[in-house]
Design a protein around this motif. Structure first.
Motif, PDB file in Angstrom:
ATOM      1  N   ARG A   1       0.836  -1.188   0.000  1.00  0.00           N
ATOM      2  CA  ARG A   1       0.000   0.000   0.000  1.00  0.00           C
ATOM      3  C   ARG A   1       0.880   1.251   0.000  1.00  0.00           C
ATOM      4  O   ARG A   1       1.873   1.329   0.699  1.00  0.00           O
ATOM      5  CB  ARG A   1      -0.861  -0.049   1.261  1.00  0.00           C
TER       6      ARG A   1
ATOM      7  N   GLN B   1       2.078   4.926   0.916  1.00  0.00           N
ATOM      8  CA  GLN B   1       1.969   5.738   2.127  1.00  0.00           C
ATOM      9  C   GLN B   1       0.903   6.803   1.923  1.00  0.00           C
ATOM     10  O   GLN B   1       0.763   7.367   0.841  1.00  0.00           O
ATOM     11  CB  GLN B   1       3.310   6.400   2.444  1.00  0.00           C
ATOM     12  N   ARG B   2       0.166   7.078   2.987  1.00  0.00           N
ATOM     13  CA  ARG B   2      -0.833   8.143   2.953  1.00  0.00           C
ATOM     14  C   ARG B   2      -0.417   9.225   3.929  1.00  0.00           C
ATOM     15  O   ARG B   2       0.453   9.014   4.770  1.00  0.00           O
ATOM     16  CB  ARG B   2      -2.217   7.578   3.302  1.00  0.00           C
ATOM     17  N   TYR B   3      -1.086  10.351   3.818  1.00  0.00           N
ATOM     18  CA  TYR B   3      -0.725  11.507   4.637  1.00  0.00           C
ATOM     19  C   TYR B   3      -1.974  12.070   5.309  1.00  0.00           C
ATOM     20  O   TYR B   3      -3.056  12.085   4.716  1.00  0.00           O
ATOM     21  CB  TYR B   3      -0.060  12.579   3.765  1.00  0.00           C
ATOM     22  N   TRP B   4      -1.774  12.571   6.522  1.00  0.00           N
ATOM     23  CA  TRP B   4      -2.878  13.023   7.354  1.00  0.00           C
ATOM     24  C   TRP B   4      -2.490  14.288   8.101  1.00  0.00           C
ATOM     25  O   TRP B   4      -1.309  14.543   8.343  1.00  0.00           O
ATOM     26  CB  TRP B   4      -3.250  11.944   8.373  1.00  0.00           C
TER      27      TRP B   4
ATOM     28  N   GLU C   1      -8.719   3.661   7.376  1.00  0.00           N
ATOM     29  CA  GLU C   1      -7.768   4.102   6.358  1.00  0.00           C
ATOM     30  C   GLU C   1      -6.342   4.318   6.847  1.00  0.00           C
ATOM     31  O   GLU C   1      -5.407   4.148   6.075  1.00  0.00           O
ATOM     32  CB  GLU C   1      -8.288   5.379   5.692  1.00  0.00           C
TER      33      GLU C   1
ATOM     34  N   ASP D   1       2.107   5.791   7.881  1.00  0.00           N
ATOM     35  CA  ASP D   1       1.523   6.964   7.240  1.00  0.00           C
ATOM     36  C   ASP D   1       2.053   8.224   7.923  1.00  0.00           C
ATOM     37  O   ASP D   1       2.246   8.253   9.149  1.00  0.00           O
ATOM     38  CB  ASP D   1      -0.003   6.959   7.349  1.00  0.00           C
TER      39      ASP D   1
ATOM     40  N   PRO E   1      -7.502  13.910   5.690  1.00  0.00           N
ATOM     41  CA  PRO E   1      -6.551  13.345   4.736  1.00  0.00           C
ATOM     42  C   PRO E   1      -5.843  14.464   3.972  1.00  0.00           C
ATOM     43  O   PRO E   1      -6.427  15.512   3.710  1.00  0.00           O
ATOM     44  CB  PRO E   1      -7.446  12.522   3.800  1.00  0.00           C
TER      45      PRO E   1
ATOM     46  N   THR F   1      -3.141  15.004   0.493  1.00  0.00           N
ATOM     47  CA  THR F   1      -2.481  14.362  -0.639  1.00  0.00           C
ATOM     48  C   THR F   1      -0.966  14.525  -0.442  1.00  0.00           C
ATOM     49  O   THR F   1      -0.512  15.356   0.369  1.00  0.00           O
ATOM     50  CB  THR F   1      -2.893  15.014  -1.975  1.00  0.00           C
TER      51      THR F   1
ATOM     52  N   TRP G   1       1.084  17.627   1.424  1.00  0.00           N
ATOM     53  CA  TRP G   1       2.156  17.364   2.389  1.00  0.00           C
ATOM     54  C   TRP G   1       3.425  18.132   1.984  1.00  0.00           C
ATOM     55  O   TRP G   1       4.020  18.841   2.797  1.00  0.00           O
ATOM     56  CB  TRP G   1       2.391  15.859   2.438  1.00  0.00           C
TER      57      TRP G   1
END
Length: 160
Positions: A5, A7-10, A47, A52, A143, A145, A149
């Motif tokens: 998966r 990496q996502r950003y928050w 999520e 992350d 969230p 993008t 970030w």
């Protein structure tokens, strides 16, 4: 073909009088408890994954803004404060066999060299589509993008 998966950003908001980036730095890792908004809960429960990126945002203070970087440090699990009668986050409708509220642990990465204030963030064209700068947004977990970030962190070395 890899099933890894991306990496996502928050962005996670906190009131620095209650818990700040300095508190996270001292503790190293902290359960992000007390979130009582279903959409924010769903982000954490469904999520967010370990690794992350998280921007820690100080809110409800003289100068709101991004204060530091953390990372999601655990898979989601039920927020134990929902079951504690003496907790301000107690939820009498929630049961251990069917928890309503979930959280993730957040691990400290670093404090920013300076706070990147909300006014600066609102002026960034790269954030015009981000819920962070939309008027009336009250979510404590948002969230971001990868472009959001990068745009936010690029401001750290600039003079406001």
């Amino acid at each position: 073909m890899s099933s890894k998966r991306a990496q996502r950003y928050w962005l996670m908001k906190t009131e620095p009088d209650g818990f700040s980036i300095d508190d996270l730095a001292r503790r190293g890792r902290e359960p992000w408890d007390g979130v009582r908004n279903y959409q924010a809960r769903n982000f954490m429960r469904d999520e967010m994954k370990p690794g992350d990126g998280v921007l820690i945002y100080h809110s409800a203070c003289a100068t709101p803004g991004v204060a530091g970087i953390a990372e999601v440090a655990s898979d989601s699990y039920p927020d134990p404060t929902q079951f504690r009668r003496n907790s301000k986050y107690f939820d009498e409708s929630s049961r251990p066999d069917e928890p309503r509220w979930w959280l993730v642990d957040v691990g400290f990465v670093r404090k920013l060299d300076r706070l990147i204030g909300l006014d600066e963030l609102k002026a960034l064209p790269a954030l015009e589509d981000s819920p962070l700068v939309r008027r009336g947004n009250r979510l404590s977990v948002l969230p971001l993008t990868a472009a959001h970030w990068r745009a936010i962190l690029a401001q750290e070395k600039k003079n406001p």
